[in-house]
Design a protein around this motif. Sequence first.
Motif, short mmCIF file in Angstrom:
data_model
loop_
_atom_site.label_atom_id
_atom_site.label_comp_id
_atom_site.label_asym_id
_atom_site.label_seq_id
_atom_site.Cartn_x
_atom_site.Cartn_y
_atom_site.Cartn_z
N VAL A 80 0.83 -1.20 0.00
CA VAL A 80 0.00 0.00 0.00
C VAL A 80 0.87 1.25 0.00
O VAL A 80 0.62 2.21 -0.73
CB VAL A 80 -0.96 0.01 1.21
N ASP A 81 1.93 1.26 0.81
CA ASP A 81 2.83 2.41 0.87
C ASP A 81 3.46 2.70 -0.50
O ASP A 81 3.52 3.85 -0.95
CB ASP A 81 3.91 2.18 1.91
N ARG A 82 3.89 1.67 -1.19
CA ARG A 82 4.50 1.83 -2.51
C ARG A 82 3.49 2.36 -3.52
O ARG A 82 3.76 3.26 -4.30
CB ARG A 82 5.08 0.50 -2.97
N LEU A 83 2.25 1.79 -3.50
CA LEU A 83 1.21 2.26 -4.42
C LEU A 83 0.83 3.71 -4.15
O LEU A 83 0.64 4.49 -5.08
CB LEU A 83 -0.04 1.37 -4.30
N MET A 84 0.73 4.08 -2.88
CA MET A 84 0.40 5.47 -2.54
C MET A 84 1.48 6.43 -3.06
O MET A 84 1.18 7.50 -3.57
CB MET A 84 0.22 5.62 -1.03
N ALA A 85 2.74 6.04 -2.92
CA ALA A 85 3.83 6.88 -3.41
C ALA A 85 3.76 7.04 -4.93
O ALA A 85 3.97 8.13 -5.46
CB ALA A 85 5.18 6.28 -3.00
N GLN A 86 3.42 5.97 -5.64
CA GLN A 86 3.30 6.03 -7.10
C GLN A 86 2.15 6.93 -7.54
O GLN A 86 2.18 7.50 -8.62
CB GLN A 86 3.12 4.63 -7.68
N MET A 87 1.12 7.07 -6.69
CA MET A 87 -0.04 7.90 -7.02
C MET A 87 0.08 9.30 -6.40
O MET A 87 -0.88 10.06 -6.37
CB MET A 87 -1.33 7.23 -6.52
N ASN A 88 1.27 9.64 -5.90
CA ASN A 88 1.51 10.93 -5.24
C ASN A 88 0.58 11.13 -4.05
O ASN A 88 0.16 12.24 -3.76
CB ASN A 88 1.38 12.10 -6.22
N GLY A 89 0.27 10.05 -3.37
CA GLY A 89 -0.55 10.10 -2.16
C GLY A 89 0.31 9.87 -0.93
O GLY A 89 1.53 9.84 -1.01
N ALA A 90 -0.34 9.69 0.20
CA ALA A 90 0.39 9.46 1.45
C ALA A 90 -0.39 8.49 2.31
O ALA A 90 -1.61 8.41 2.25
CB ALA A 90 0.59 10.77 2.19
N MET A 91 0.36 7.74 3.13
CA MET A 91 -0.24 6.81 4.08
C MET A 91 0.31 7.13 5.46
O MET A 91 1.52 7.26 5.64
CB MET A 91 0.11 5.36 3.73
N ASN A 92 -0.56 7.29 6.44
CA ASN A 92 -0.16 7.54 7.82
C ASN A 92 -0.81 6.49 8.71
O ASN A 92 -2.00 6.21 8.57
CB ASN A 92 -0.58 8.94 8.29
N LEU A 93 -0.04 5.91 9.62
CA LEU A 93 -0.54 4.90 10.55
C LEU A 93 -0.41 5.42 11.98
O LEU A 93 0.54 6.12 12.30
CB LEU A 93 0.24 3.60 10.42
N ARG A 94 -1.38 5.03 12.81
CA ARG A 94 -1.35 5.45 14.21
C ARG A 94 -1.92 4.32 15.05
O ARG A 94 -2.98 3.76 14.73
CB ARG A 94 -2.20 6.70 14.36
N SER A 95 -1.24 3.97 16.13
CA SER A 95 -1.71 2.95 17.05
C SER A 95 -2.87 3.51 17.86
O SER A 95 -2.82 4.66 18.29
CB SER A 95 -0.56 2.53 17.97
N VAL A 96 -3.92 2.70 18.07
CA VAL A 96 -5.08 3.13 18.83
C VAL A 96 -5.52 2.03 19.80
O VAL A 96 -5.26 0.86 19.58
CB VAL A 96 -6.28 3.51 17.93
N ILE A 97 -6.18 2.45 20.87
CA ILE A 97 -6.83 1.52 21.79
C ILE A 97 -8.32 1.58 21.46
O ILE A 97 -8.92 2.66 21.46
CB ILE A 97 -6.56 1.89 23.24
N LEU A 98 -8.90 0.43 21.16
CA LEU A 98 -10.29 0.36 20.72
C LEU A 98 -11.25 0.41 21.90
O LEU A 98 -10.86 0.23 23.05
CB LEU A 98 -10.49 -0.93 19.91
N GLU A 99 -12.51 0.69 21.61
CA GLU A 99 -13.53 0.81 22.65
C GLU A 99 -13.66 -0.45 23.50
O GLU A 99 -13.96 -0.37 24.68
CB GLU A 99 -14.88 1.14 22.02
N ASP A 100 -13.41 -1.61 22.89
CA ASP A 100 -13.50 -2.86 23.65
C ASP A 100 -12.22 -3.18 24.42
O ASP A 100 -12.08 -4.24 25.00
CB ASP A 100 -13.87 -4.02 22.73
N GLY A 101 -11.26 -2.24 24.41
CA GLY A 101 -10.01 -2.42 25.13
C GLY A 101 -8.92 -3.08 24.32
O GLY A 101 -7.79 -3.18 24.78
N GLY A 102 -9.23 -3.52 23.11
CA GLY A 102 -8.23 -4.15 22.25
C GLY A 102 -7.31 -3.12 21.62
O GLY A 102 -7.54 -1.91 21.70
N ASN A 103 -6.27 -3.60 21.02
CA ASN A 103 -5.32 -2.74 20.30
C ASN A 103 -5.58 -2.83 18.81
O ASN A 103 -5.98 -3.86 18.30
CB ASN A 103 -3.87 -3.17 20.57
#
Length: 60
Positions: free
Chosen positions: A25-48
Amino acid sequence: MNVYRTRFKRGQTSKPGSGLGLAIVDRLMAQMNGAMNLRSVILEDGGNGFECELSFPQMG
């Protein structure tokens, strides 16, 4: 840029993945002049999980 947000949660699986999905996905986004950002989250059910933000350039 248009922004699309999706939340993902690790599934209950006995087999680990190959780890190639985000790299592809990161490579495809770069080829399309887009960007990908990831962020760790804690979900409502307490999961990661993580939040994935894909930014695409506007068309037209």
